[in-house]
Scaffold this motif. Sequence first.
Motif, PDB file in Angstrom:
ATOM      1  N   THR A  12       1.011  -1.079  -0.063  1.00 19.02           N
ATOM      2  CA  THR A  12       0.220   0.000  -0.002  1.00 19.02           C
ATOM      3  C   THR A  12       0.981   1.078  -0.118  1.00 19.02           C
ATOM      4  OG1 THR A  12      -0.032  -0.040   2.594  1.00 19.02           O
ATOM      5  CG2 THR A  12      -1.851  -1.102   1.126  1.00 19.02           C
ATOM      6  N   PRO A  13       0.131   2.578  -0.355  1.00 20.32           N
ATOM      7  CA  PRO A  13      -0.968   2.547  -0.980  1.00 20.32           C
ATOM      8  C   PRO A  13      -1.154   2.157  -2.266  1.00 20.32           C
ATOM      9  CG  PRO A  13       0.035   4.596  -0.939  1.00 20.32           C
ATOM     10  CD  PRO A  13       0.880   3.719  -0.169  1.00 20.32           C
ATOM     11  N   VAL A  14      -2.240   1.586  -2.690  1.00 19.91           N
ATOM     12  CA  VAL A  14      -2.806   1.395  -4.067  1.00 19.91           C
ATOM     13  C   VAL A  14      -2.520   2.728  -4.552  1.00 19.91           C
ATOM     14  CG1 VAL A  14      -4.355   0.766  -5.668  1.00 19.91           C
ATOM     15  CG2 VAL A  14      -3.916  -0.750  -3.425  1.00 19.91           C
ATOM     16  N   HIS A  15      -2.075   2.649  -6.111  1.00 17.35           N
ATOM     17  CA  HIS A  15      -1.739   3.908  -6.735  1.00 17.35           C
ATOM     18  C   HIS A  15      -1.696   3.857  -8.163  1.00 17.35           C
ATOM     19  CE1 HIS A  15       2.268   2.229  -5.498  1.00 17.35           C
ATOM     20  NE2 HIS A  15       2.673   2.893  -6.810  1.00 17.35           N
ATOM     21  N   GLU A  83       9.574  -2.225 -11.018  1.00 21.07           N
ATOM     22  CA  GLU A  83       8.495  -2.938 -10.602  1.00 21.07           C
ATOM     23  C   GLU A  83       7.290  -2.518 -10.915  1.00 21.07           C
ATOM     24  OE1 GLU A  83       7.360  -3.422  -5.815  1.00 21.07           O
ATOM     25  OE2 GLU A  83       8.555  -1.673  -6.185  1.00 21.07           O
ATOM     26  N   ALA A  84       6.984  -1.280 -11.602  1.00 22.86           N
ATOM     27  CA  ALA A  84       5.677  -1.094 -12.260  1.00 22.86           C
ATOM     28  C   ALA A  84       5.238  -1.862 -13.510  1.00 22.86           C
ATOM     29  CB  ALA A  84       5.550   0.472 -12.377  1.00 22.86           C
ATOM     30  N   GLU A  85       6.402  -1.711 -14.205  1.00 25.78           N
ATOM     31  CA  GLU A  85       6.210  -2.674 -15.544  1.00 25.78           C
ATOM     32  C   GLU A  85       6.144  -4.253 -15.129  1.00 25.78           C
ATOM     33  OE1 GLU A  85       9.435  -0.048 -18.564  1.00 25.78           O
ATOM     34  OE2 GLU A  85      10.409  -1.695 -17.057  1.00 25.78           O
ATOM     35  N   SER A 200       0.017 -11.029  -7.278  1.00 27.36           N
ATOM     36  CA  SER A 200       0.689 -10.228  -7.994  1.00 27.36           C
ATOM     37  C   SER A 200       1.137  -9.051  -7.513  1.00 27.36           C
ATOM     38  CB  SER A 200       0.254 -10.068  -9.443  1.00 27.36           C
ATOM     39  OG  SER A 200       0.018 -11.275 -10.336  1.00 27.36           O
ATOM     40  N   ALA A 201       0.417  -8.645  -6.253  1.00 25.63           N
ATOM     41  CA  ALA A 201       0.896  -7.296  -5.606  1.00 25.63           C
ATOM     42  C   ALA A 201       1.792  -7.664  -4.661  1.00 25.63           C
ATOM     43  CB  ALA A 201      -0.557  -6.703  -5.080  1.00 25.63           C
ATOM     44  N   VAL A 202       2.243  -8.892  -4.298  1.00 25.91           N
ATOM     45  CA  VAL A 202       2.942  -9.141  -3.290  1.00 25.91           C
ATOM     46  C   VAL A 202       4.737  -8.556  -3.748  1.00 25.91           C
ATOM     47  CG1 VAL A 202       4.179 -11.104  -1.883  1.00 25.91           C
ATOM     48  CG2 VAL A 202       1.874 -11.056  -2.055  1.00 25.91           C
ATOM     49  N   ARG A 203       5.131  -7.864  -2.539  1.00 28.37           N
ATOM     50  CA  ARG A 203       6.485  -7.382  -2.674  1.00 28.37           C
ATOM     51  C   ARG A 203       7.380  -8.003  -1.820  1.00 28.37           C
ATOM     52  NH1 ARG A 203       6.476  -1.452  -1.756  1.00 28.37           N
ATOM     53  NH2 ARG A 203       7.898  -1.254  -3.174  1.00 28.37           N
ATOM     54  N   ASP A 204       8.618  -8.768  -2.279  1.00 31.33           N
ATOM     55  CA  ASP A 204       9.749  -8.920  -1.577  1.00 31.33           C
ATOM     56  C   ASP A 204      10.958  -8.219  -1.616  1.00 31.33           C
ATOM     57  OD1 ASP A 204       8.901 -11.315  -0.448  1.00 31.33           O
ATOM     58  OD2 ASP A 204       9.529 -12.657  -2.130  1.00 31.33           O
ATOM     59  N   LEU A 205      11.789  -8.280  -0.765  1.00 31.24           N
ATOM     60  CA  LEU A 205      12.787  -7.308  -0.757  1.00 31.24           C
ATOM     61  C   LEU A 205      14.101  -8.192  -0.236  1.00 31.24           C
ATOM     62  CD1 LEU A 205      12.781  -4.935   2.332  1.00 31.24           C
ATOM     63  CD2 LEU A 205      10.684  -6.127   1.569  1.00 31.24           C
TER      64      LEU A 205
END
Length: 222
Positions: A12-15, A83-85, A200-205
């Motif tokens: 978040t936030p969704v944008h 990340e957006a692509e 598909s929204a999950v983010r790892d780092l």
Amino acid sequence: AMGRKGGFSYETPVHEVSLDSFWIDGTEVTNEQYALCVNDGRCEQTKFVDESDFNGDDYPVVGVSWFDAEAYCEWADARLPTEAEWEYAARGPEGLVYPWGDSLAGENANSCDTHCPANVRDERIDDGYKFTAPVGNFPAGASWAGALEMSGNVREWVKDWYGEAYYGNSPALNPQGPDGGEKRVLRGGSLSDSAGDLRSAVRDLAHPDERVNDAGFRCVVS
């Protein structure tokens, strides 16, 4: 070693963002493809070059750092996706939950199934693989753009640094991620993740020099 963050706060936030057009690899980069770069003297050997479990020619390359991934894409006259692509190629204009749609289908991806050694395994799912799977083996999981295994198999390095404050304040056009940071972002879930973490929204780092057995990448061309 990779920090998957609890809950949804990292998503978040969704944008909304707008992107210029680009081409993305239809599959994760394979061992065979990566070896060409190594033989050319432009890429480092992977960390698992001697481990047969991960080394089939048409299996996704793993044991590569963010720097290795960047070097390969550069060698191939391409680049790492932002990340957006990556997310747009996975979710499309409808913003689907998974590449294939809005409901979980365990057979559409290589996740932590009944064969999986990790403790998040889901006994109800049998995707046929204990570790990685050859690329292109889950055609039903294709994204709207035809990209395969955007979910599962291996998590994928993307260009962006991870930045807590950046995500909601990013530019609306072609966001590139923060200017610096400690960790880079990975997307897409993997063979080590429960099926629910394949969204598909999950983010790892992870630190960009980490080389693990469930992270690879794919490239894009503007």
